[in-house]
Design an enzyme around this catalytic site. Structure first.
Site, short mmCIF file in Angstrom:
data_model
loop_
_atom_site.label_atom_id
_atom_site.label_comp_id
_atom_site.label_asym_id
_atom_site.label_seq_id
_atom_site.Cartn_x
_atom_site.Cartn_y
_atom_site.Cartn_z
N THR A 11 0.82 -1.22 0.00
CA THR A 11 0.00 0.00 0.00
C THR A 11 0.86 1.27 0.00
O THR A 11 0.34 2.37 -0.11
CB THR A 11 -0.94 0.02 1.22
OG1 THR A 11 -0.17 -0.21 2.40
CG2 THR A 11 -1.99 -1.09 1.09
N HIS B 282 7.22 -0.09 6.82
CA HIS B 282 7.45 0.72 8.01
C HIS B 282 7.78 -0.19 9.18
O HIS B 282 7.86 -1.42 9.03
CB HIS B 282 6.24 1.62 8.31
CG HIS B 282 4.93 0.90 8.42
ND1 HIS B 282 4.64 0.02 9.43
CD2 HIS B 282 3.83 0.93 7.62
CE1 HIS B 282 3.42 -0.46 9.27
NE2 HIS B 282 2.91 0.07 8.18
N HIS C 189 6.00 -3.42 9.88
CA HIS C 189 6.38 -4.59 9.08
C HIS C 189 7.68 -5.20 9.58
O HIS C 189 7.95 -6.38 9.34
CB HIS C 189 6.57 -4.19 7.61
CG HIS C 189 5.34 -3.66 6.95
ND1 HIS C 189 5.23 -2.36 6.50
CD2 HIS C 189 4.15 -4.26 6.65
CE1 HIS C 189 4.04 -2.19 5.96
NE2 HIS C 189 3.36 -3.31 6.04
N LYS D 52 -9.04 -0.80 10.46
CA LYS D 52 -9.36 0.46 9.80
C LYS D 52 -10.80 0.87 10.08
O LYS D 52 -11.71 0.04 10.03
CB LYS D 52 -9.16 0.35 8.28
CG LYS D 52 -7.70 0.09 7.88
CD LYS D 52 -6.84 1.28 8.19
CE LYS D 52 -5.38 1.03 7.88
NZ LYS D 52 -4.52 2.15 8.23
N ARG E 24 -9.90 1.90 2.76
CA ARG E 24 -8.57 2.33 2.33
C ARG E 24 -8.63 3.02 0.97
O ARG E 24 -9.53 2.77 0.18
CB ARG E 24 -7.63 1.12 2.22
CG ARG E 24 -7.25 0.50 3.56
CD ARG E 24 -6.41 -0.75 3.36
NE ARG E 24 -6.14 -1.42 4.62
CZ ARG E 24 -4.99 -1.31 5.29
NH1 ARG E 24 -4.04 -0.54 4.83
NH2 ARG E 24 -4.81 -1.96 6.41
N GLN F 93 -7.53 -13.66 0.98
CA GLN F 93 -6.35 -14.03 1.77
C GLN F 93 -6.37 -15.52 2.09
O GLN F 93 -5.32 -16.17 2.09
CB GLN F 93 -6.29 -13.21 3.06
CG GLN F 93 -5.00 -13.49 3.85
CD GLN F 93 -4.76 -12.51 4.98
OE1 GLN F 93 -5.12 -11.34 4.88
NE2 GLN F 93 -4.12 -12.97 6.04
N ASP G 169 -3.36 -8.78 14.39
CA ASP G 169 -4.57 -8.20 13.81
C ASP G 169 -5.06 -9.00 12.61
O ASP G 169 -6.16 -8.75 12.10
CB ASP G 169 -4.35 -6.74 13.43
CG ASP G 169 -3.19 -6.54 12.48
OD1 ASP G 169 -2.40 -7.49 12.27
OD2 ASP G 169 -3.07 -5.43 11.94
N LYS H 6 0.19 1.54 19.50
CA LYS H 6 1.15 1.12 18.48
C LYS H 6 2.37 2.02 18.47
O LYS H 6 2.26 3.24 18.50
CB LYS H 6 0.49 1.14 17.09
CG LYS H 6 -0.30 -0.12 16.77
CD LYS H 6 -0.69 -0.14 15.30
CE LYS H 6 -1.46 -1.42 14.97
NZ LYS H 6 -1.82 -1.47 13.54
N LYS I 101 5.10 5.68 15.42
CA LYS I 101 4.51 6.92 14.91
C LYS I 101 5.38 8.09 15.32
O LYS I 101 5.77 8.21 16.48
CB LYS I 101 3.09 7.11 15.46
CG LYS I 101 2.07 6.12 14.91
CD LYS I 101 1.80 6.36 13.44
CE LYS I 101 0.70 5.42 12.93
NZ LYS I 101 0.48 5.59 11.49
N THR I 102 5.68 8.97 14.38
CA THR I 102 6.46 10.16 14.66
C THR I 102 5.62 11.37 14.28
O THR I 102 4.53 11.24 13.71
CB THR I 102 7.76 10.18 13.84
OG1 THR I 102 7.45 10.42 12.46
CG2 THR I 102 8.50 8.86 13.95
#
Length: 406
Positions: free
Chosen positions: A41, A46, A49, A83, A87, A172, A193, A228, A231-232
């Protein structure tokens, strides 16, 4: 000799699994082919992963064969898991570009030589499916009532779940079935998840092919408060150096909470657990030594030892006794930009993402120029601000950038 199952358990990877005793025995006595899926995506993985890549790497080091499945087909739909909204729809061209970028990143962690691991794209079998045949052959094995109890769907029902996304679980599950048929893949690994989707694939193989199949999830990377990590202020913590510089990456791990050190050392490095426990037991200011080790080891894995050393040196130059600032993230502007708005320059050079973010930082006292707080939105960057050809910007407590003037 202990098996990889024992190691994964000790390091805190294993969250949920099917058929525990069978999986434990398999991983102790056999070499299995397993897979983890990655939907392309974005054109970079990131840090969320990264834990999956480490999960995969530990398995490969123990002699098991990984399949890294890139979702060239499933990315056309988008996974509803976690989500609240649908998306963004990607084009085939965007997905192809993302896949090529992600492949290069994966090769840093997984050995794909001599068939030790496989890299496959589910677009190869999903994009040309006959929908009626697929529903007759695969859909018949799925219960809608059962699907609606899955967490990934339940949290979307109130806001609206499209039929497009409802198909994701079938696709999937079909991935696992195809990989089982083509490559003898008997186990799916993934983030916690993905549990509902993984169960769907495992049950499809057992029902349709009458063969054993297993699923095992790893813990999501969360902090001590259950939120989580990764995140910045600029968004996700990317593995791509162009999106998140090695210095910023290093600093993120250098500044984590004390309570998260042991978890991160366990999950995101290959340090022996004896060393992880020793470092994690440090108290008071000494815990900073553990954070430095963590930051260096993770940055080395993602960006290589040379970049990790540069990031370490830059950090020590700013916060320790070092003096060499050459490794601090730097941008260059022309001298004719002096006399312009500081906020404009910060946005142009991408030090901050937007003027709105810059104003928020100023309001909260979080933006400094040469160690002096910026208090005025209209602050101008002047010649007097430039010392030895540069000035220093600080965002928050420990995010630094140099602006070099030519």
């Amino acid at each position: 000799m202990s098996s990889v199952y024992t190691e994964l358990l000790e390091r805190g990877y294993i969250k949920q699994l099917t058929h525990e005793n069978e999986i434990k025995e398999l991983l102790e006595k056999d070499k299995v082919t397993f897979y983890i899926g990655f939907d392309p995506t974005a054109d970079s993985l990131h840090v969320g992963h990264f834990i999956a890549l480490m999960f995969m790497a530990h398995m490969q080091k123990a002699g098991h064969r990984p399949i890294a499945l890139l979702g060239g087909g499933t990315a056309m739909i988008g996974d509803p898991s976690g989500k609240t909204d649908m998306r963004k729809m990607l084009t085939k061209e965007e997905i192809s570009h993302n896949i090529e970028s992600i492949k290069k990143q994966m090769e840093r962690f997984i050995d794909f030589s001599d068939d030790k691991a496989l890299l496959v794209n589910n677009g190869d079998w999903l994009l040309d499916l006959n929908y009626v045949d697929f529903i007759r052959d695969i859909g018949v094995h799925f219960s809608v009532n059962r699907m609606l109890t899955a967490e990934c769907f339940k949290q979307r029902l109130e806001n609206g779940l499209s039929f497009l996304e409802f198909n994701y679980m079938l696709m999937q599950g079909y991935d696992f079935y195809v990989l089982n048929e083509k490559y003898g893949c008997i186990m799916e690994l993934g983030g916690d998840d993905q549990w509902s989707n993984m169960i769907a694939g495992m049950e499809l193989i057992r029902r349709k092919a009458q063969k054993p199949a297993y699923a095992m999830t790893c813990s999501l990377l969360t902090n001590s408060e259950g939120k989580k990590m990764g995140k910045t202020e600029k968004g996700a913590l990317w593995l791509d150096a162009e999106k998140t510089s090695p210095y910023e990456f290093y600093q993120y791990w250098r500044n984590i909470d004390d309570s998260d050190v042991e978890k991160c050392l366990s999950l995101l490095t290959f340090l022996p657990m004896e060393e992880v426990r020793r470092l994690s037991a440090l108290e008071g200011s000494k815990i900073n030594e553990a954070k430095k080790v963590l930051a260096f080891e993770v940055t080395k894995l993602v960006h290589g030892e040379e970049e990790a050393l540069k990031a370490k040196e830059a950090s020590e130059a700013l916060f320790g006794a070092g003096k060499d600032l050459s490794s601090v993230p730097s941008v260059t502007i022309l001298s004719d930009r002096l006399g312009s708005s500081l906020l404009d320059i910060l946005v142009e050079t991408k030090i901050i993402p937007s003027k709105g973010e810059g104003k928020r930082l100023i309001q909260q006292g979080g933006l400094s120029l040469n160690d002096e707080k910026v208090e005025d939105f209209t602050r101008i960057l002047n010649k007097d601000d430039i010392k030895d050809g540069a000035c220093m910007i600080r965002r928050g407590k420990k995010n630094y950038n140099r602006i070099i003037v030519e």
